[in-house]
Design a protein around this motif. Structure first.
Motif, short mmCIF file in Angstrom:
data_model
loop_
_atom_site.label_atom_id
_atom_site.label_comp_id
_atom_site.label_asym_id
_atom_site.label_seq_id
_atom_site.Cartn_x
_atom_site.Cartn_y
_atom_site.Cartn_z
N GLY A 183 0.82 -1.20 0.00
CA GLY A 183 0.00 0.00 0.00
C GLY A 183 0.86 1.26 0.00
N LEU A 184 1.91 1.23 0.81
CA LEU A 184 2.83 2.37 0.87
C LEU A 184 3.48 2.63 -0.49
N VAL A 185 3.95 1.55 -1.10
CA VAL A 185 4.65 1.68 -2.37
C VAL A 185 3.69 2.20 -3.45
N ARG A 186 2.47 1.67 -3.41
CA ARG A 186 1.47 2.13 -4.38
C ARG A 186 1.23 3.63 -4.22
N MET A 187 1.09 4.07 -3.00
CA MET A 187 0.86 5.49 -2.72
C MET A 187 2.06 6.33 -3.16
N ALA A 188 3.26 5.82 -2.90
CA ALA A 188 4.47 6.56 -3.27
C ALA A 188 4.54 6.75 -4.79
N LYS A 189 4.25 5.68 -5.53
CA LYS A 189 4.26 5.77 -7.01
C LYS A 189 3.23 6.79 -7.47
N PHE A 190 2.09 6.76 -6.80
CA PHE A 190 0.99 7.65 -7.18
C PHE A 190 1.40 9.12 -7.02
N VAL A 191 2.02 9.47 -5.89
CA VAL A 191 2.37 10.89 -5.70
C VAL A 191 3.62 11.27 -6.50
#
Lengths: 240, 240
Positions: free
Chosen positions: A126-134
């Motif tokens: 979830g963290l990695v997904r969010m990081a890619k998103f921002v």
């Protein structure tokens, strides 16, 4: 327009281009820093984390150089209207990027601090997904700025809503892990702060997008930071 | 100096004074917001928290007005040297205060979000102590700015070290409470974020102090944000 005036104008343009080139270089460095900080976190690569930590100095120096050059330009050229807005927006964007760099550094430092702690299954994706998103938000915000594309900038502000939703989901999931097993608490705290850092990068991408709107239209969007609020409102209504 | 020039100079001074007066008003509002947010947190006064939350709009509006007036001044008057630094520093200080206002609002919102959760004995006194400490830093940073007092500004930067130490102690204490009793986890998370918000206010007071040094000396202190790092370094060496 006499040759003297011509000379001044093109020299001004060149200086402004020089400053904008520095901002773009800074943007590139920050994109890489965010991406590498995420990789270091995910793979527990302490060497890469250390590289990110050290690399932030260059971003800070660029920010200082941009501010100094912009101040010199304001003093010597006294730009007006859209030229003035360009210089002011460049200064603001430089501040936003500098803080994004700080967040990347912070993630790297927390990665190092977490080296010995529990791994929390499922939280990392979830963290990695969010990081890619921002990360993509920052990149697109800079593209919108370069292209003076107000529509694209407005679309980024919309995307920040989704970043906030990802953050909320993450917050709840981490809390659950911490409640289920106290051994997750220390790592959970670090991951929470990392999640918050990532969420703040999204806010700053929004800030950059707002500067594009200001530059093109002359008006800064009304609601400066709506995102923090929504996160907290959701928390209030949520399960905390 | 002819009467025309005289007229321009004093008009410029008046405009600059007007902007600085707005910054001071903003500073006063932020001080009150921080103090009331702390009181609301301590006494669980949701009505006061709501007042703080709502009041942040005025701070945001002042920030926008200051930026707009400063941009106009830069465009019309093209100030140089110390006059230019004054306008630039006022813009930066306005940004710092705006974010301090955001932190006060954030504390108020978390106070509301925590309304139903466990009280953690002993954690509150440390939080309140830290809040008072950074409130005084903001106040003194604004005083140092008004007095153009470089020595006082440097002293504030030193004080931020102590704020970071208080934060570290708090962090560990909250973590312990959370590990001892899982019912403390949700409230502990909120208090952690509040502690982090307060610590960031101290960083911003430092930022304001740095602007005073820039204004007086023409040079921004080298290390822009040393505080975050120290907090994290201590964490690394600590018990997390």
């Amino acid at each position: 327009m006499g040759p003297e005036r011509q000379h001044i104008v093109s020299s001004y343009d060149r200086e402004l281009e020089g400053i904008q080139a520095m901002v773009m270089r800074m943007g590139g460095l920050v994109e890489v820093a965010l991406s590498e900080a995420t990789t270091a976190l995910k793979t527990r690569d302490l060497e890469l984390a250390e590289k990110v930590r050290k690399g932030d100095r260059v971003v800070d120096e660029l920010n200082q150089a941009i501010k100094a050059d912009a101040a010199r330009l304001l003093a010597l050229r006294a730009p007006a209207a859209v030229d003035l807005r360009t210089v002011l927006s460049v200064m603001e964007i430089s501040s936003y990027l500098e803080r994004c760099g700080d967040y990347a550094k912070n993630i790297a430092k927390r990665t190092m601090a977490m080296a010995g702690s529990n791994e929390i299954e499922g939280a990392m994706s979830g963290l990695v997904r969010m990081a890619k998103f921002v990360e993509a938000m920052v990149k697109d915000a800079l593209d919108a700025y370069i292209q003076r594309d107000q529509e694209k900038a407005e679309e980024i502000i919309e995307r920040d809503l989704e970043a906030d939703q990802i953050y909320n989901t993450l917050f709840r999931s981490l809390l659950t892990h911490m409640m289920e097993d106290p051994r997750n608490i220390a790592a959970g705290m670090h991951l929470h702060f990392i999640a918050k850092n990532i969420e703040r990068v999204g806010d700053h991408a929004t800030g950059i997008a707002e500067q594009t709107i200001y530059l093109v239209s002359g008006v800064l969007p009304d609601d400066d930071r709506p995102k923090q609020d929504r996160t907290l409102t959701t928390l209030q209504e949520g399960d905390v």
